[in-house]
Enzyme design. Structure first.
Site, PDB file in Angstrom:
ATOM      1  N   GLY A 116       0.793  -1.225   0.000  1.00 33.65           N
ATOM      2  CA  GLY A 116       0.000   0.000   0.000  1.00 33.65           C
ATOM      3  C   GLY A 116       0.822   1.268   0.000  1.00 33.65           C
ATOM      4  O   GLY A 116       1.920   1.307  -0.540  1.00 33.65           O
ATOM      5  N   LEU A 161      -4.373  -5.882  -4.165  1.00 35.93           N
ATOM      6  CA  LEU A 161      -3.304  -4.873  -4.174  1.00 35.93           C
ATOM      7  C   LEU A 161      -1.952  -5.420  -3.710  1.00 35.93           C
ATOM      8  O   LEU A 161      -1.833  -5.962  -2.610  1.00 35.93           O
ATOM      9  CB  LEU A 161      -3.714  -3.694  -3.267  1.00 35.93           C
ATOM     10  CG  LEU A 161      -2.702  -2.537  -3.199  1.00 35.93           C
ATOM     11  CD1 LEU A 161      -2.515  -1.867  -4.555  1.00 35.93           C
ATOM     12  CD2 LEU A 161      -3.117  -1.526  -2.151  1.00 35.93           C
ATOM     13  N   ASP A 162      -0.938  -5.224  -4.542  1.00 38.28           N
ATOM     14  CA  ASP A 162       0.445  -5.581  -4.198  1.00 38.28           C
ATOM     15  C   ASP A 162       0.599  -7.051  -3.814  1.00 38.28           C
ATOM     16  O   ASP A 162       1.496  -7.418  -3.055  1.00 38.28           O
ATOM     17  CB  ASP A 162       0.973  -4.691  -3.063  1.00 38.28           C
ATOM     18  CG  ASP A 162       1.046  -3.230  -3.480  1.00 38.28           C
ATOM     19  OD1 ASP A 162       1.232  -2.972  -4.674  1.00 38.28           O
ATOM     20  OD2 ASP A 162       0.908  -2.354  -2.614  1.00 38.28           O
ATOM     21  N   ALA A 163      -0.267  -7.899  -4.351  1.00 36.85           N
ATOM     22  CA  ALA A 163      -0.212  -9.321  -4.007  1.00 36.85           C
ATOM     23  C   ALA A 163      -0.020 -10.208  -5.227  1.00 36.85           C
ATOM     24  O   ALA A 163      -0.153 -11.422  -5.150  1.00 36.85           O
ATOM     25  CB  ALA A 163      -1.476  -9.724  -3.263  1.00 36.85           C
TER      26      ALA A 163
END
Lengths: 297, 297, 297, 297
Positions: free
Chosen positions: A214, A240-242
């Protein structure tokens, strides 16, 4: 002024090379069949990497070869190979190694990654074509223009996000883009767009994921007092960001680094990590394995 | 058989050195006062490090010095210094650099960190005394015994946790222990014990914190598909794996590493990271700054 | 088009900071005298690093401070300090931390280091002024011009080497250059010029010195089969590639890397190593200690 | 007391795996023939790595496989494969992956590498047998004995060097030693012995070769003022410290590190680098390519 990527820097690459990538259930005889097929069609292997995942029982392979005097034309070659592919239930690709993948680079205002990618493009360190640069801000137009790259200013707000992303997807389609690169784009793509670009959209996140997902990861890192900071290049997914991680690197810091110094050190890591991920992707070295990647470096 | 730490390996350290550590609100004149005091008392500085944290407005200092022919005895020296310390509201310590800090090492069954610490102790790479080794299993007694270190088998279960920790704390007290080292102890200390050992209990966690807190971090790392794995040495606090970080390191891995290979590579990182953290602590190089550390390496 | 270094990126640096560097024979009382002087003149220390070399018995110090309401003007401050400097036989410097050091960058045809330095200049990542770019080839003029940096094409041959270097030295004088950077210049400066630029000329050598001095180090590295390649930034002296080392870094390679791939990987190391060395030099963090450096990072 | 390597730590390795290594002139059809042979004999490939050296036109391959229900016994399997090997002029090896290679470790007085190798042996981190430890000094006998390893004290002097090495070679023969490890042995083997042990004797040199060959490399490194120190594991050849490099690593140091601190930091690098080289060798991952190595990690 720049005149496009240098042609002279890769003389030995003028020979015609092809890249075959394969993913399929693992079993006896895959390599034998593929290598046998290549030998039967007078193809000389210059590079080859395999990986059998003992957990998922999936097999992955990347082979680089050149065709010989007795090889058939590529389309017949591919057609014949499709029979082997079917037999082994392969997800496969056959790529002309000389073809330059076409990139669309999305940026915001920070330009260290863009500057680095454009430099590698200009000097043919990275053999790609850059179809266009897109930004929600006008600031980086001069940098793109100096490299003779079209620049599209597509502002985004809470109200027009879907339209703006539709415009991006239209560019992807119209410009025949192979790979979208989020080079510190700072905007979160909607799930629908993430799905549309699955496996062909790379983001650079300025932390060592899964730590500090994040916003403002350098501030998060400073608050925790880590002794190393990192960057992560990954495929974009709706979560998100995964997305599947392609590459990561870290650099040592200490108590005297405030968020600003962390960001400064981090910029150098981000540029290198993103450039590696893009290079490996366009060389077809990255294969998806469930939520992870196999990277044949 | 081992005959205790080698005495001969540090001849130049036979001179009498002292270590002064300071933490206080930052303001003009601190260094001048301290350095002036040292010079006035014929003390020769051999090492000195400062750090002013612009955020917390705290100042940190570590100075190594030797006393001279005209220096007063140490107790008078310390007494006089206490006036300066009061003026600047210092948290301070004055340490004999020759004194060996006394360690209590807690282990479970895995012995790579214990083996490494005992080796460094035996060869005086790490100048400490090891008061005892404590384990909830009997397995590592021979290793401790071979190094002539007392071994205490203190089994732990849901029912006796408080009693077992009370026994550990009793050892800390009775053996005049300066530092407790959790060398892959695998048990979570109760909050009360964490508080009692605040700032003098170091744990090695086998991940790059804050990623992968808690159980089986190598399995977590494998599931996520990270491209680097790490280890973190930190002071123990009641909040699990969230104490002030002292040192971290990582090593590159790839898709071919299963959890077992990650653990194998990780062992080498864990031993080095823990050994560094212990070394820096016993050399009084680590100062606490809120929930973080200042490490004067 | 670029409009010079960004002014807005360093707001907190607007406060007036000064950097004092000192090298002198080590003895009791140096820190006390310097810190006492600073406190007496209402100077607040924000950073300070010391090092006493036990071998050479030399003491090195770098202190950053800001003047206070009761401080004298800088020239009077410096004049008074010169008395302390004399007493301790100091080689010293007092620098305005806001002043941008003036660089002259020498290049040949390879531009990765130049591109990187210009990028850092343009974004104020590196707070310097670039007085000019000099090259023995015309190729990199567009890159310099786009950054509004004057470009001087000074061809060099066996016959005109001394005249060409005289022209470079004239530029150093006329443009009030503080630091000459050989950013892959590929020419060996004559001993006379090396002497003239002693301590203010940094070269990047594309090997991990002292290994692989001289020509084509990546080919040398490939022939030997090293598993890591490196780069070294050092001050230029008459003895080829033997000047005081400022910074080094390495990257892992393997048997599959030919000289061309080594060079590609090496470029990323070279740019980062050279940028660090230049940054530390212009921040007065590098002090000469005989044929070596003390780097207060 | 130690009771030999732990058996329980590698349960999944209980399946019968074989390792095939190949080096031959590169041409079309090698992989096809080998993989075809394996498939025809019901062998399932679990790992495979190739490398074609474009310079030397040599091809290298390492394949791990398990035999299936329809596979012939190993000796018939090997006999049949020898026909393919002949056709392609292969230098090849067929190894039982479960068989523990037998090591002879030579040491002097420094024991960090020995301690590390014995630890990895004891915990089966390194799956080898240690036939004996040989030293020209008696000091390390207790360490060997505690691990139940025979210890041979073979003093060496200018007058008895050939006899002493003959005794070592006799041990190599009598104990059926596969690999001799010079774990900081500090003696230079005579050319004749180097030749006898070609390709099966690994030395750890405490510098980043080719820098700092010969004596006291940490003192050499200190004199030059390098910013990184390293270690190199290589096969021993008659030319001192010039044998094929297997593995290297470095660690950052700075101006404050004297020769003694460099040696301390270096010990950690040496142990890790030597352990990796030994592991890769006994897993048949290292193939000789002229004066260099191909390492299939």
């Amino acid at each position: 002024m720049s005149s496009g990527p240098a042609e002279e820097s890769a003389p030995e690459e003028s020979e015609q090379l092809y890249i075959l990538t394969i993913a399929c259930p693992d079993r006896t005889g895959i390599v034998a069949s593929v290598a046998g097929f290549l030998a039967d069609h007078d193809a000389f292997i210059t590079e080859s990497s395999h990986f059998g995942d003992a957990l998922t029982q999936r097999f992955f392979m990347r082979t680089v070869f050149r065709l010989g005097a007795n090889s058939p034309p590529l389309d017949r070659f591919a057609h014949r190979f499709s029979r082997i592919a079917e037999r082994f239930h392969m997800v496969w690709g056959l790529h002309d190694a000389q073809r330059r993948e076409r990139l669309l680079i999305l940026v915001s205002k920070l330009d260290h990654c863009l500057n680095d990618l454009l430099y590698r493009y200009r000097t043919a360190d990275l053999r790609v074509d850059i179809a266009a640069v897109v930004s929600n801000h006008p600031d980086l137009e001069p940098l793109a223009r100096w490299h003779d790259i079209p620049f599209h200013h597509l502002p985004v707000s809470a109200g027009n996000r879907l339209e703006q992303e539709a415009a991006i997807l239209a560019l992807v389609h119209d410009l025949q883009v192979d790979l979208v690169v989020l080079a510190r784009y700072m905007q979160i793509l909607t799930p629908g767009t993430c799905d549309r670009l699955r496996g062909r959209c790379i983001n650079i996140h300025h932390s060592f994921l899964p730590g500090f997902k994040g916003k403002r990861p350098y501030h998060q890192a400073h608050a925790v007092g880590v002794k190393l900071i990192g960057a992560t290049a990954h495929y974009v997914v709706a979560d998100l960001d995964a997305g599947p991680i392609i590459e990561q690197a870290v650099e040592r810091v200490d108590h005297s680094f405030g968020p600003k110094e962390l960001a400064r050190v981090g910029r150098d890591i981000e540029t290198v990590v993103l450039a590696r991920a893009v290079r490996w992707h366009v060389q077809h070295r990255v294969l998806l394995n469930d939520g992870k990647t196999v990277v044949f470096r």
